[in-house]
Design a protein around this motif. Structure first.
Motif, PDB file in Angstrom:
ATOM      1  N   TYR A   1       0.821  -1.212   0.000  1.00  0.00           N
ATOM      2  CA  TYR A   1       0.000   0.000   0.000  1.00  0.00           C
ATOM      3  C   TYR A   1       0.858   1.265   0.000  1.00  0.00           C
ATOM      4  O   TYR A   1       0.468   2.298   0.523  1.00  0.00           O
ATOM      5  CB  TYR A   1      -0.933  -0.017   1.222  1.00  0.00           C
ATOM      6  CG  TYR A   1      -2.139   0.891   1.086  1.00  0.00           C
ATOM      7  CD1 TYR A   1      -3.019   0.761   0.023  1.00  0.00           C
ATOM      8  CD2 TYR A   1      -2.404   1.857   2.042  1.00  0.00           C
ATOM      9  CE1 TYR A   1      -4.116   1.589  -0.096  1.00  0.00           C
ATOM     10  CE2 TYR A   1      -3.507   2.694   1.938  1.00  0.00           C
ATOM     11  CZ  TYR A   1      -4.358   2.554   0.865  1.00  0.00           C
ATOM     12  OH  TYR A   1      -5.453   3.377   0.749  1.00  0.00           O
TER      13      TYR A   1
ATOM     14  N   TYR B   1     -11.017  -0.885  -7.458  1.00  0.00           N
ATOM     15  CA  TYR B   1     -10.618  -0.147  -6.260  1.00  0.00           C
ATOM     16  C   TYR B   1      -9.107  -0.137  -6.039  1.00  0.00           C
ATOM     17  O   TYR B   1      -8.331  -0.337  -6.958  1.00  0.00           O
ATOM     18  CB  TYR B   1     -11.378  -0.641  -5.030  1.00  0.00           C
ATOM     19  CG  TYR B   1     -12.880  -0.575  -5.150  1.00  0.00           C
ATOM     20  CD1 TYR B   1     -13.513   0.206  -6.129  1.00  0.00           C
ATOM     21  CD2 TYR B   1     -13.699  -1.304  -4.315  1.00  0.00           C
ATOM     22  CE1 TYR B   1     -14.901   0.260  -6.236  1.00  0.00           C
ATOM     23  CE2 TYR B   1     -15.083  -1.260  -4.402  1.00  0.00           C
ATOM     24  CZ  TYR B   1     -15.670  -0.475  -5.365  1.00  0.00           C
ATOM     25  OH  TYR B   1     -17.045  -0.438  -5.464  1.00  0.00           O
ATOM     26  N   SER B   2      -8.685   0.094  -4.793  1.00  0.00           N
ATOM     27  CA  SER B   2      -7.296   0.474  -4.504  1.00  0.00           C
ATOM     28  C   SER B   2      -6.268  -0.526  -5.003  1.00  0.00           C
ATOM     29  O   SER B   2      -5.219  -0.144  -5.525  1.00  0.00           O
ATOM     30  CB  SER B   2      -7.116   0.680  -2.998  1.00  0.00           C
ATOM     31  OG  SER B   2      -7.872   1.784  -2.558  1.00  0.00           O
TER      32      SER B   2
ATOM     33  N   THR C   1      -3.495   5.495  -5.435  1.00  0.00           N
ATOM     34  CA  THR C   1      -3.403   4.089  -5.841  1.00  0.00           C
ATOM     35  C   THR C   1      -3.081   3.858  -7.317  1.00  0.00           C
ATOM     36  O   THR C   1      -2.596   2.780  -7.662  1.00  0.00           O
ATOM     37  CB  THR C   1      -4.706   3.349  -5.481  1.00  0.00           C
ATOM     38  OG1 THR C   1      -5.826   4.034  -6.066  1.00  0.00           O
ATOM     39  CG2 THR C   1      -4.880   3.294  -3.975  1.00  0.00           C
TER      40      THR C   1
ATOM     41  N   ALA D   1      -4.148   7.611   2.924  1.00  0.00           N
ATOM     42  CA  ALA D   1      -4.598   6.725   1.849  1.00  0.00           C
ATOM     43  C   ALA D   1      -3.604   6.852   0.713  1.00  0.00           C
ATOM     44  O   ALA D   1      -3.051   7.929   0.474  1.00  0.00           O
ATOM     45  CB  ALA D   1      -5.996   7.101   1.373  1.00  0.00           C
TER      46      ALA D   1
END
Length: 342
Positions: A164, A332-333, A179, A176
């Motif tokens: 991440y 998504y991520s 990404t 966050a």
């Protein structure tokens, strides 16, 4: 516009819980505003762009901003959102009804924080106690703040500490990851450079507000959370020169795009920038700074799906997402990516 215009059905099996290995082996959907769609891999990116184009990355670094603690017998969860000063962070709090002003939350390992203020959106201002730098405290008690749609389905583990974080991560402060940049590797950067495609970086510390659902019926009623960003003067100069020489500025991720647009006036000139931005981009917005976007696939009714719809047109994005879902793209991520070229 009505928020439900940006809704779509996504099967659970399309949600990625782990990234592709290697990172640049993820799939890439190329979409144009004419409606043309083509399927690729991220490693095809040098062939999909042109010499003189510049990719703009966000070099923010994710911090272990997820905390679990107690106030007395009550369990309190905190996700840091935005730094206020050296010891204070704005945070979204789970079980917030059990937390009052001046309460102290014990997060373990000698880490505690006092609730100093409650904001209109329900978040709190947390003041971390003691003299150790907050970064040291988070290193002891915090965990990687994975998005809820991943964290609710599996435990966060040691792999996520690396997975991440992008290869560009330098400036600590995000809760966050940007990404879209997770897909990049040294070999892909080398191939892009060989193809004459440049790279620049800026910094936008992504806040936890990126995960919040839109709870209003009309987009005009939604309030964006602010995030801090910086574009260095020399970066702005190089980007402006690139466009003047016929190159395109391609934002890697919606975070890079939002900061670039925040820093650009109606004359289309990107200015140096340092400060907060709460820019909210919806259809009808006139883009000033960017000529394309590489981005992952976003949540239904999210501000980010509204952003890509503003760039490409809602009909185009609905068709692109339907194509991606039917084709088994991962969302998504940790999912696959798209290259959007209006």
């Amino acid at each position: 516009m009505r928020v439900d215009l940006f809704d779509f059905a996504l099967p659970q099996e399309n949600i990625a819980l782990r990234p592709a290995v290697p990172r640049d082996s993820a799939r890439l959907l190329n979409a144009s505003s004419s409606g043309h769609l083509s399927d690729h891999l991220v490693t095809d990116l040098p062939q999909l762009l042109s010499p003189k184009d510049i990719l703009v990355f966000n070099d923010t670094k994710v911090i272990p901003a997820q905390l679990e603690g107690r106030r007395g017998e009550a369990k309190i969860g905190a996700t840091l959102h935005k730094r206020v000063d050296l010891r204070r962070w704005q945070a979204f709090v789970r079980n917030a009804k059990r937390l009052k002003i001046d309460d102290v939350v014990e997060f373990g390992d000698g880490v505690s924080a006092r609730a100093e203020e409650k904001f209109d959106d329900g978040s709190f201002l947390l003041h971390f106690l003691g003299s150790e730098p907050v970064e040291v405290l988070l290193g002891r008690a915090g965990t990687m703040p994975l998005p809820p749609y991943i964290a609710s389905k599996r435990d966060i583990d040691a792999r996520d500490v690396e997975d991440y974080q992008t290869m560009f991560a330098r400036e600590k402060g995000a809760v966050a990851a940007p990404t879209a940049a997770l897909h990049f590797t040294d070999r892909l950067i080398a191939a892009l450079t060989e193809a004459g495609i440049g790279q620049e970086t800026l910094t936008l510390h992504v806040g936890a507000g990126t995960f919040l659902p839109v709870k209003v019926d009309e987009t005009d009623d939604h309030k964006m959370h602010s995030e801090w960003g910086r574009i260095e003067p020399e970066v702005a100069d190089r980007l402006n020169r690139a466009r003047q020489n016929g190159g395109r500025v391609i934002a890697v991720g919606t975070t890079s795009l939002r900061l670039l647009e925040s820093a650009t006036g109606e004359d289309g000139i990107i200015q140096p920038f340092e400060g907060d931005t709460d820019i909210f981009i919806t259809p009808g917005y006139k883009f000033r700074a960017i000529d394309g976007l590489m981005t992952n696939f976003h949540l239904p009714k999210s501000t980010l799906f509204m952003l890509v719809s503003a760039l490409m047109g809602l009909d185009t994005m609905q068709a692109a997402y339907a194509h991606a879902i039917a084709g088994g793209y991962r969302f998504y991520s940790y999912g696959d990516s798209s290259l959007l070229l209006p």
